[in-house]
Design an enzyme around this catalytic site. Structure first.
Site, PDB file in Angstrom:
ATOM      1  CG  PHE A 207      -1.832   1.947   1.813  1.00 40.23           C
ATOM      2  CD1 PHE A 207      -2.638   1.978   0.789  1.00 40.23           C
ATOM      3  CD2 PHE A 207      -1.944   2.446   2.288  1.00 40.23           C
ATOM      4  CE1 PHE A 207      -3.625   2.594  -0.017  1.00 40.23           C
ATOM      5  CE2 PHE A 207      -2.789   3.365   2.578  1.00 40.23           C
ATOM      6  CZ  PHE A 207      -3.435   3.638   1.380  1.00 40.23           C
ATOM      7  CG  HIS A 240     -11.935   5.412  -5.925  1.00 43.52           C
ATOM      8  ND1 HIS A 240     -10.738   5.769  -5.672  1.00 43.52           N
ATOM      9  CD2 HIS A 240     -12.983   4.468  -4.697  1.00 43.52           C
ATOM     10  CE1 HIS A 240     -10.903   5.271  -4.835  1.00 43.52           C
ATOM     11  NE2 HIS A 240     -11.630   4.059  -4.427  1.00 43.52           N
ATOM     12  NE  ARG A 296     -13.137   4.358 -18.753  1.00 43.87           N
ATOM     13  CZ  ARG A 296     -12.202   4.322 -17.948  1.00 43.87           C
ATOM     14  NH1 ARG A 296     -12.182   2.905 -17.500  1.00 43.87           N
ATOM     15  NH2 ARG A 296     -12.290   4.767 -16.873  1.00 43.87           N
ATOM     16  CB  VAL A 299     -14.271  11.712 -18.251  1.00 43.50           C
ATOM     17  CG1 VAL A 299     -15.169  12.748 -18.126  1.00 43.50           C
ATOM     18  CG2 VAL A 299     -15.387  10.613 -18.060  1.00 43.50           C
ATOM     19  NE  ARG A 342     -13.335  13.729 -15.058  1.00 48.71           N
ATOM     20  CZ  ARG A 342     -13.894  12.475 -14.937  1.00 48.71           C
ATOM     21  NH1 ARG A 342     -14.757  11.288 -13.902  1.00 48.71           N
ATOM     22  NH2 ARG A 342     -12.805  11.638 -15.446  1.00 48.71           N
TER      23      ARG A 342
HETATM   24  C1  MV4 Z   1      -3.484   1.705  -4.032  1.00 47.09           C
HETATM   25  C2  MV4 Z   1      -2.884   2.619  -3.166  1.00 47.09           C
HETATM   26  C3  MV4 Z   1      -2.072   2.853  -3.175  1.00 47.09           C
HETATM   27  N1  MV4 Z   1      -1.223   1.323  -3.296  1.00 47.09           N
HETATM   28  N2  MV4 Z   1      -2.612   0.595  -4.891  1.00 47.09           N
HETATM   29  C4  MV4 Z   1      -7.845   3.656  -5.747  1.00 47.09           C
HETATM   30  C5  MV4 Z   1      -8.763   2.947  -7.161  1.00 47.09           C
HETATM   31  C6  MV4 Z   1      -7.910   2.508  -8.312  1.00 47.09           C
HETATM   32  N3  MV4 Z   1      -7.684   2.349  -9.526  1.00 47.09           N
HETATM   33  C7  MV4 Z   1      -6.449   1.723  -7.268  1.00 47.09           C
HETATM   34  N4  MV4 Z   1      -6.499   2.800  -5.905  1.00 47.09           N
HETATM   35  C8  MV4 Z   1      -5.358   3.113  -5.465  1.00 47.09           C
HETATM   36  N5  MV4 Z   1      -4.306   2.315  -5.237  1.00 47.09           N
HETATM   37  C9  MV4 Z   1      -1.457   1.004  -3.830  1.00 47.09           C
HETATM   38  N6  MV4 Z   1      -0.939  -0.022  -4.133  1.00 47.09           N
HETATM   39  C10 MV4 Z   1      -4.107   3.908  -2.972  1.00 47.09           C
HETATM   40  C11 MV4 Z   1      -5.418   4.187  -4.038  1.00 47.09           C
HETATM   41  C12 MV4 Z   1      -5.650   5.444  -3.933  1.00 47.09           C
HETATM   42  C13 MV4 Z   1      -6.845   6.152  -5.136  1.00 47.09           C
HETATM   43  C14 MV4 Z   1      -5.518   6.152  -5.944  1.00 47.09           C
HETATM   44  C15 MV4 Z   1      -5.786   6.520  -7.967  1.00 47.09           C
HETATM   45  C16 MV4 Z   1      -6.790   7.743  -7.769  1.00 47.09           C
HETATM   46  C17 MV4 Z   1      -7.422   8.109  -6.276  1.00 47.09           C
HETATM   47  C18 MV4 Z   1      -6.702   6.769  -5.311  1.00 47.09           C
HETATM   48  C19 MV4 Z   1      -7.595   7.435  -4.297  1.00 47.09           C
HETATM   49  C20 MV4 Z   1      -8.272   6.855  -2.772  1.00 47.09           C
HETATM   50  C21 MV4 Z   1      -6.617   5.024  -3.224  1.00 47.09           C
END
Ligand code: MV4
Length: 456
Positions: A207, A240, A296, A299, A342
Site C-alpha cells: 500500500f 474515485h 476505453r 472522460v 468536470r
Molecule cells: C492503490 C493505492 C495505494 N497503494 N494501490 C484506488 C482506485 C484504484 N484505481 C487504485 N486505487 C488505489 N490503489 C496501492 N498499492 C491507493 C489507491 C487510491 C487511489 C488511487 C488513485 C486515485 C485515487 C485514489 C484514492 C484512494 C486510494
C-alpha cells in the site's frame, strides 16, 4: 467513389461523449447515428446526429446496456461500427464479442485484450512481462491458505492492500496495516469481489500511502504501430470520481515520463493492442507503479488533445477501422498546459445528484477555452445517469496561464435550475497547495473534511 454512401457509426452512449463522437464522425465523413433511452427523448445533442434511434426505457440496463436493443439499432440504421464511449458497455468484453459476432466493428480493442485488462492480475502480469514497472505484490491471485497469505503479506511488508482481480476504479479494495487484521480483511474482500464482480479472486500489493494518480495515453493501430500521447495528472478525486485533470503532470522530470511512455507504447506492440488506452500509474517518491489499464476513451481525453493538437476520438475510430496512425512518435509534440474541470449537477454540500431542468446556461469561451457539453437551456438532467453535465477545458502556455484561464472560465460559467460543483472548482483553482502542483490522491477528501470542520 462518387455517390457512394458513407459508412455509418452507431453511438452506444449519451450526453457529452455522444456529442463528442458525432463531432469526430463529421471530421471523418461518417454518418453518425445516436441511440437514446426514453429519458433522453428529444435531447438537444440528438439533433447533431444524422439520425437517432430509441433503444428502450430510462433504466440503463434496459437501454444503454441492452446488447439486443443496440445490435437491433445497428441493423436498423445499417451501421458497420459501434462506438461505446466511456462507462456503460465500453469495457465489456462480452459486448465486444457480441458486436464482432454480428459482423460489426467495435470502436475499441478486441474482446480478448479487454478480457485480459479486465482481469487486473492478468493485466499486471502482461505489464511485468513488457517491462512496465508495477507496485510490488502477489504475482497471482491469493491462495486459500491463510498461512500462505500471511507469508506473502510479510514478504511485501505492511501496510498492504487487497484488491479484487475483477475490480478496478476503487471498488473492492481494503488496506491492511498489520497481520492481526489480515484474516478478516481477506474474507470480507473476497466476499465483496464475488458480490460486486462475480469473481472471488483477490490479489495483494504494497500500500502506497501518498501517491499521485498519473496516467499515460496511448493509441495503437492494427499494423504494429503504437504511440504514447503524453501524460495526465488526475490526483484530484473524491470517492474515485475525478474532479480536475491536467496535462502534463506537474513537477515530474520529462525524461522519466518519456521512459515510462515509451514502455507503455512498447507493451502495446507486444500484446497486439489496437485502439486508444490509458495506463494508470501511482506516482510516489519519484517512481511510477502501474496499477491498471483502461481500454476505453476516457472522460479526460481533451486535456491530451489540447496539448498535442490531436483529435484522439477521430484517431480512435480510424485505427479501429484498420487505418494507419498518421504520425510517428517523434512527431507527437506537446505544447503548453491544459486543465479540465468536470461540471457535475450535484448538491455542493452532500454531493447527491441534482437532476432537473436547466433554466439558464452560459458557457465560457475565448482564447484557450473549450467546453464539451450536451446541455442547453431547457435540458432535462435525468436522475438515471451520471451527474456530469459538461467539462470546461482550458489551455495555456504554461500551468500558471492554464490555471488563470480556468479561473476566468469558471467565473464566467452560469448554470441555473440544477445545483452544480462550480463553486467547488472556483475554490480549488485558487487553493495554494493545488496551485503549487503535485497534490496526492487524498488531498481533496482531506481538504473537504477540513473545510467541513471549519464551517460545519
Ligand atoms: C492503490 C493505492 C495505494 N497503494 N494501490 C484506488 C482506485 C484504484 N484505481 C487504485 N486505487 C488505489 N490503489 C496501492 N498499492 C491507493 C489507491 C487510491 C487511489 C488511487 C488513485 C486515485 C485515487 C485514489 C484514492 C484512494 C486510494
Amino acid at each position: 467513389m462518387a455517390g457512394e454512401a458513407p459508412d455509418t457509426l452507431l453511438i452506444a452512449n449519451r450526453g457529452e461523449i455522444a456529442l463528442r463522437i458525432v463531432r469526430a464522425c463529421r471530421r471523418l465523413g461518417l454518418r453518425a447515428v445516436c441511440t437514446y433511452s426514453e429519458a433522453d427523448r428529444g435531447a438537444a445533442w440528438l439533433d447533431a446526429a444524422d439520425d437517432a434511434i430509441c433503444i428502450g426505457p430510462a433504466a440503463a440496463a434496459k437501454s444503454y446496456l441492452n446488447f439486443a436493443a443496440l445490435l437491433a439499432a445497428a441493423e436498423a440504421c445499417g451501421a458497420s461500427m459501434i462506438h461505446p464511449g466511456y462507462g456503460f458497455l465500453s469495457e465489456n468484453a462480452d459486448f465486444a464479442e457480441a458486436v464482432a459476432a454480428a459482423g460489426l466493428t467495435l470502436i475499441g480493442p478486441s474482446a480478448a485484450v479487454m478480457r485480459t485488462m479486465g482481469d487486473k492480475v492478468a493485466a499486471k502480469r502482461a505489464m511485468i512481462a513488457a517491462g512496465v514497472p508495477c507496485v510490488p505484490g502477489s504475482e497471482d491471485v491469493l491462495p486459500d491458505d491463510r498461512g500462505a497469505v500471511a507469508r506473502i503479506a510479510a514478504d511485501i511488508g505492511y501496510p498492504v492492500i487487497l484488491k479484487a482481480a475483477g475490480g478496478g476504479g476503487g471498488r473492492g479494495m481494503r488496506v491492511v496495516r498489520q497481520q492481526s487484521e489480515l484474516a478478516d480483511a481477506f474474507l470480507v474482500t473476497r466476499q465483496e469481489a464475488q458480490r460486486f464482480f462475480g469473481n472471488p479472486g483477490i490479489y495483494m500489493e504494497k500500500f502506497l500511502e501518498k501517491p499521485r494518480h498519473v496516467e499515460i495515453q496511448v493509441i495503437a493501430d492494427a499494423h504494429g504501430a503504437a504511440l504514447w500521447l503524453g501524460d495526465r495528472d488526475c490526483s484530484l478525486q473524491r470517492r474515485h470520481q475525478k474532479l480536475i485533470e491536467e496535462a502534463p503532470a506537474p513537477g515530474i522530470a520529462r525524461s522519466l515520463i518519456s521512459e515510462i511512455g515509451a514502455r507503455c507504447a512498447a507493451s502495446c506492440r507486444e500484446i497486439g493492442y489496437v485502439g486508444v488506452g490509458t495506463f494508470e500509474f501511482l506516482f510516489q517518491d519519484g517512481r511510477f507503479y502501474f496499477i491498471e489499464m483502461n481500454t476505453r476513451i476516457q472522460v479526460e481525453h481533451p486535456v491530451t488533445e489540447m496539448v498535442t493538437g490531436l483529435d484522439i476520438v477521430a484517431m480512435q475510430i480510424d485505427v479501429a477501422r484498420g487505418g494507419q496512425l498518421p504520425l510517428r512518435q517523434d512527431q507527437v509534440r506537446t505544447e503548453g498546459h491544459s486543465v479540465e474541470c468536470r461540471i457535475n449537477a450535484e448538491d455542493p454540500r452532500t454531493f447527491a445528484p441534482s437532476p432537473g431542468l436547466v433554466t439558464r446556461f452560459h458557457v465560457p469561451g475565448g482564447p484557450g477555452v473549450r467546453v464539451d457539453t450536451h446541455v442547453v437551456v431547457g435540458s432535462d438532467i435525468p436522475a438515471h445517469y451520471d451527474s456530469m453535465i459538461g467539462k470546461v477545458i482550458v489551455h495555456g502556455a504554461d500551468r500558471a496561464e492554464a490555471l488563470s484561464r480556468a479561473r476566468a472560465a469558471l467565473a464566467e460559467l452560469t448554470v441555473e435550475g440544477v445545483s452544480t460543483n462550480a463553486a467547488l472548482h472556483r475554490e480549488l483553482l485558487s487553493d495554494a497547495a493545488f496551485d503549487a502542483g503535485s497534490v496526492t490522491v487524498h488531498y481533496l477528501e482531506n481538504w473537504l473534511a477540513e473545510r467541513e470542520r471549519r464551517h460545519g
